[in-house]
Motif scaffolding. Structure first.
Motif, PDB file in Angstrom:
ATOM      1  N   LEU B  77       0.751  -1.246  -0.086  1.00  0.00           N
ATOM      2  CA  LEU B  77       0.042  -0.049  -0.067  1.00  0.00           C
ATOM      3  C   LEU B  77       0.923   1.052  -0.156  1.00  0.00           C
ATOM      4  CD1 LEU B  77      -2.754   1.034   0.472  1.00  0.00           C
ATOM      5  CD2 LEU B  77      -2.526   1.282   2.663  1.00  0.00           C
ATOM      6  N   LYS B  78       0.663   2.021  -0.842  1.00  0.00           N
ATOM      7  CA  LYS B  78       1.660   3.217  -1.078  1.00  0.00           C
ATOM      8  C   LYS B  78       0.693   4.340  -1.078  1.00  0.00           C
ATOM      9  CE  LYS B  78       4.768   1.171  -4.351  1.00  0.00           C
ATOM     10  NZ  LYS B  78       5.598   1.001  -5.627  1.00  0.00           N
ATOM     11  N   ILE B  79       1.306   5.357  -0.129  1.00  0.00           N
ATOM     12  CA  ILE B  79       0.694   6.727  -0.052  1.00  0.00           C
ATOM     13  C   ILE B  79       1.542   7.813  -0.621  1.00  0.00           C
ATOM     14  CG2 ILE B  79      -0.563   8.077   1.611  1.00  0.00           C
ATOM     15  CD1 ILE B  79      -1.127   5.845   3.560  1.00  0.00           C
ATOM     16  N   GLN B  80       1.240   8.553  -1.366  1.00  0.00           N
ATOM     17  CA  GLN B  80       2.070   9.591  -1.960  1.00  0.00           C
ATOM     18  C   GLN B  80       1.620  11.007  -1.254  1.00  0.00           C
ATOM     19  OE1 GLN B  80       1.046   9.334  -6.175  1.00  0.00           O
ATOM     20  NE2 GLN B  80       2.691   8.249  -6.553  1.00  0.00           N
ATOM     21  N   ARG B  81       2.676  11.824  -0.940  1.00  0.00           N
ATOM     22  CA  ARG B  81       2.286  13.114  -0.386  1.00  0.00           C
ATOM     23  C   ARG B  81       1.623  13.046   0.750  1.00  0.00           C
ATOM     24  NH1 ARG B  81       0.953  13.089  -5.744  1.00  0.00           N
ATOM     25  NH2 ARG B  81      -1.048  13.439  -5.238  1.00  0.00           N
ATOM     26  N   THR B  82       2.070  12.426   1.862  1.00  0.00           N
ATOM     27  CA  THR B  82       1.165  12.240   3.069  1.00  0.00           C
ATOM     28  C   THR B  82       0.658  13.348   3.639  1.00  0.00           C
ATOM     29  OG1 THR B  82       3.145  11.995   4.245  1.00  0.00           O
ATOM     30  CG2 THR B  82       2.163   9.841   3.502  1.00  0.00           C
ATOM     31  N   GLN B  83      -0.518  13.338   4.167  1.00  0.00           N
ATOM     32  CA  GLN B  83      -1.020  14.386   4.969  1.00  0.00           C
ATOM     33  C   GLN B  83      -1.230  13.957   6.291  1.00  0.00           C
ATOM     34  OE1 GLN B  83      -1.573  17.388   3.245  1.00  0.00           O
ATOM     35  NE2 GLN B  83      -0.570  16.437   1.640  1.00  0.00           N
ATOM     36  N   GLN B  84      -1.551  15.080   7.361  1.00  0.00           N
ATOM     37  CA  GLN B  84      -1.784  14.735   8.573  1.00  0.00           C
ATOM     38  C   GLN B  84      -2.968  13.576   8.771  1.00  0.00           C
ATOM     39  OE1 GLN B  84      -1.375  18.325  10.737  1.00  0.00           O
ATOM     40  NE2 GLN B  84       0.342  17.396  11.784  1.00  0.00           N
ATOM     41  N   GLU B  85      -3.815  13.560   7.907  1.00  0.00           N
ATOM     42  CA  GLU B  85      -5.143  12.962   8.194  1.00  0.00           C
ATOM     43  C   GLU B  85      -4.949  11.457   7.681  1.00  0.00           C
ATOM     44  OE1 GLU B  85      -5.164  15.628   6.325  1.00  0.00           O
ATOM     45  OE2 GLU B  85      -5.996  15.523   4.328  1.00  0.00           O
ATOM     46  N   ASP B  86      -3.735  11.326   7.203  1.00  0.00           N
ATOM     47  CA  ASP B  86      -3.482   9.849   6.895  1.00  0.00           C
ATOM     48  C   ASP B  86      -2.867   8.996   8.053  1.00  0.00           C
ATOM     49  OD1 ASP B  86      -2.062  10.932   3.618  1.00  0.00           O
ATOM     50  OD2 ASP B  86      -4.064  10.573   3.911  1.00  0.00           O
ATOM     51  N   SER B  87      -2.875   9.859   9.157  1.00  0.00           N
ATOM     52  CA  SER B  87      -2.082   9.173  10.334  1.00  0.00           C
ATOM     53  C   SER B  87      -3.179   8.114  10.841  1.00  0.00           C
ATOM     54  CB  SER B  87      -1.949  10.121  11.441  1.00  0.00           C
ATOM     55  OG  SER B  87      -0.937  11.180  11.047  1.00  0.00           O
ATOM     56  N   ALA B  88      -3.076   6.998  10.909  1.00  0.00           N
ATOM     57  CA  ALA B  88      -3.808   5.791  11.246  1.00  0.00           C
ATOM     58  C   ALA B  88      -3.006   4.552  11.528  1.00  0.00           C
ATOM     59  CB  ALA B  88      -4.952   5.658  10.119  1.00  0.00           C
ATOM     60  N   VAL B  89      -3.810   3.385  11.821  1.00  0.00           N
ATOM     61  CA  VAL B  89      -3.195   2.150  11.609  1.00  0.00           C
ATOM     62  C   VAL B  89      -3.761   1.350  10.315  1.00  0.00           C
ATOM     63  CG1 VAL B  89      -3.162  -0.416  12.646  1.00  0.00           C
ATOM     64  CG2 VAL B  89      -2.998   1.682  14.082  1.00  0.00           C
ATOM     65  N   TYR B  90      -2.849   1.128   9.771  1.00  0.00           N
ATOM     66  CA  TYR B  90      -3.138   0.304   8.343  1.00  0.00           C
ATOM     67  C   TYR B  90      -3.074  -1.157   8.599  1.00  0.00           C
ATOM     68  CZ  TYR B  90      -3.472   4.816   6.241  1.00  0.00           C
ATOM     69  OH  TYR B  90      -3.732   6.243   6.174  1.00  0.00           O
ATOM     70  N   LEU B  91      -4.287  -1.825   8.231  1.00  0.00           N
ATOM     71  CA  LEU B  91      -4.170  -3.294   8.731  1.00  0.00           C
ATOM     72  C   LEU B  91      -4.381  -4.038   7.372  1.00  0.00           C
ATOM     73  CD1 LEU B  91      -6.798  -3.044  11.641  1.00  0.00           C
ATOM     74  CD2 LEU B  91      -4.595  -3.960  11.848  1.00  0.00           C
ATOM     75  N   CYS B  92      -3.812  -5.199   7.183  1.00  0.00           N
ATOM     76  CA  CYS B  92      -3.821  -6.182   5.997  1.00  0.00           C
ATOM     77  C   CYS B  92      -4.487  -7.500   6.674  1.00  0.00           C
ATOM     78  CB  CYS B  92      -2.391  -6.260   5.523  1.00  0.00           C
ATOM     79  SG  CYS B  92      -2.601  -7.582   4.225  1.00  0.00           S
ATOM     80  N   ALA B  93      -5.259  -8.103   5.749  1.00  0.00           N
ATOM     81  CA  ALA B  93      -5.888  -9.337   6.116  1.00  0.00           C
ATOM     82  C   ALA B  93      -6.021 -10.143   4.974  1.00  0.00           C
ATOM     83  CB  ALA B  93      -7.451  -9.162   6.837  1.00  0.00           C
ATOM     84  N   SER B  94      -5.954 -11.628   5.271  1.00  0.00           N
ATOM     85  CA  SER B  94      -5.912 -12.469   4.165  1.00  0.00           C
ATOM     86  C   SER B  94      -6.969 -13.351   4.577  1.00  0.00           C
ATOM     87  CB  SER B  94      -4.609 -13.098   3.748  1.00  0.00           C
ATOM     88  OG  SER B  94      -4.256 -13.750   4.766  1.00  0.00           O
ATOM     89  N   SER B  95      -7.557 -14.105   3.529  1.00  0.00           N
ATOM     90  CA  SER B  95      -8.446 -15.252   3.739  1.00  0.00           C
ATOM     91  C   SER B  95      -8.482 -16.309   2.423  1.00  0.00           C
ATOM     92  CB  SER B  95      -9.950 -14.503   3.689  1.00  0.00           C
ATOM     93  OG  SER B  95     -11.080 -15.495   3.591  1.00  0.00           O
ATOM     94  N   ASP B  96      -8.701 -17.658   2.998  1.00  0.00           N
ATOM     95  CA  ASP B  96      -8.733 -18.542   1.605  1.00  0.00           C
ATOM     96  C   ASP B  96     -10.059 -19.205   1.357  1.00  0.00           C
ATOM     97  OD1 ASP B  96      -7.408 -21.467   3.270  1.00  0.00           O
ATOM     98  OD2 ASP B  96      -8.830 -20.013   3.897  1.00  0.00           O
ATOM     99  N   GLN B  97     -11.142 -18.778   2.188  1.00  0.00           N
ATOM    100  CA  GLN B  97     -12.380 -19.432   2.148  1.00  0.00           C
ATOM    101  C   GLN B  97     -13.684 -18.756   2.026  1.00  0.00           C
ATOM    102  OE1 GLN B  97     -11.749 -21.960   5.789  1.00  0.00           O
ATOM    103  NE2 GLN B  97     -12.222 -23.455   4.431  1.00  0.00           N
ATOM    104  N   GLY B  98     -13.262 -17.240   1.681  1.00  0.00           N
ATOM    105  CA  GLY B  98     -14.340 -16.245   1.658  1.00  0.00           C
ATOM    106  C   GLY B  98     -14.674 -15.543   2.729  1.00  0.00           C
ATOM    107  N   ALA B  99     -15.529 -14.643   2.947  1.00  0.00           N
ATOM    108  CA  ALA B  99     -15.620 -13.777   4.220  1.00  0.00           C
ATOM    109  C   ALA B  99     -16.347 -14.291   5.139  1.00  0.00           C
ATOM    110  CB  ALA B  99     -16.252 -12.618   3.647  1.00  0.00           C
ATOM    111  N   ASP B 100     -17.222 -15.383   4.883  1.00  0.00           N
ATOM    112  CA  ASP B 100     -17.966 -16.015   5.935  1.00  0.00           C
ATOM    113  C   ASP B 100     -17.221 -16.836   6.861  1.00  0.00           C
ATOM    114  OD1 ASP B 100     -21.177 -16.531   3.788  1.00  0.00           O
ATOM    115  OD2 ASP B 100     -20.290 -14.676   4.913  1.00  0.00           O
ATOM    116  N   TYR B 101     -15.949 -17.127   6.340  1.00  0.00           N
ATOM    117  CA  TYR B 101     -15.285 -17.699   7.313  1.00  0.00           C
ATOM    118  C   TYR B 101     -14.285 -16.861   8.081  1.00  0.00           C
ATOM    119  CZ  TYR B 101     -17.034 -21.985   5.058  1.00  0.00           C
ATOM    120  OH  TYR B 101     -17.680 -22.987   4.363  1.00  0.00           O
TER     121      TYR B 101
END
Lengths: 110, 114
Positions: B77-101
């Motif tokens: 995930l790339k963020i160009q020309r960062t701004q103060q409002e971009d301050s946050a926690v960026y979470l990544c998630a993965s799944s192999d069986q679909g969202a219901d699992y």
């Protein structure tokens, strides 16, 4: 924008007490999931409920999914300090996206 | 690996700087999601990949945000020309069986823009 409304936003209780957290939406989801998140960590899946009216129990945690599949509740019996955390409900959209609520911060003091 | 790995864990960027956040999903997981979590809030959807295909990027806040997964595994995930409002926690998630699992989340990258 949170389409799932969680209540209460914050809950502080003594060890041994019971608590219930609610999650409500005007939308129907294919499933509803509960996660717990601790500071500095990502959310960890607790349970997924799929069928309207479904009740799942995990030790001291009881999860219910409403008949119309729009709302859910999480009940913790005899809370322990280890139950402290941010509890998040999330509704699954058809293709896989999860829509999260704002969370309920639970603090259990000894 | 056993879980979803994100790096760096913490990033401090000066306003206007470009940043790149990395996610290593669980091996073999087809679906990969990026979420943004502001302090005291639930995660907000940013974008979704199925293998190398970006199927939904409707949650990206502006054209300064860009995500890729060129070989269907690691994502950036790339963020160009960062701004103060971009301050946050960026979470990544993965799944192999679909969202219901359910998803498996990484520990996140806390971005602070000063």
């Amino acid at each position: 924008t949170q389409l799932l409304e969680q209540s209460p936003q914050f809950l502080s209780i003594q060890e041994g007490e019971n608590l219930t957290v609610y999650c409500n939406s005007s939308s129907v989801f294919s499933s509803l999931q509960w996660y717990r998140q601790e500071p500095g960590e990502g959310p960890v899946l607790l349970v997924t409920v799929v069928t309207g009216g479904e009740v799942k129990k995990l030790k001291r945690l009881t999860f219910q999914f409403g008949d119309a599949r729009k709302d859910s509740s999480l009940h913790i019996t005899a809370a322990q300090p280890g139950d402290t955390g941010l509890y998040l409900c999330a509704g699954a959209m058809s293709w896989g996206k999860l829509q999260f609520g704002a969370g309920t911060q639970v603090v259990v003091t000894p | 690996g056993a879980g979803v790995s994100q790096s760096p864990r913490y990033k401090v960027a000066k306003r206007g700087q470009d940043v790149a956040l990395r996610c290593d999903p669980i091996s073999g997981h087809v679906s990969l999601f990026w979420y943004q979590q502001a302090l005291g809030q639930g995660p907000e959807f940013l974008t979704y990949f199925q293998n190398e295909a970006q199927l939904d990027k409707s949650g990206l806040p502006s054209d300064r945000f860009f995500a890729e997964r060129p070989e269907g595994s690691v994502s950036t995930l790339k963020i160009q020309r960062t701004q103060q409002e971009d301050s946050a926690v960026y979470l990544c998630a993965s799944s192999d069986q679909g969202a219901d699992y359910g998803y498996t989340f990484g520990s996140g990258t806390r971005l602070t823009v000063v």
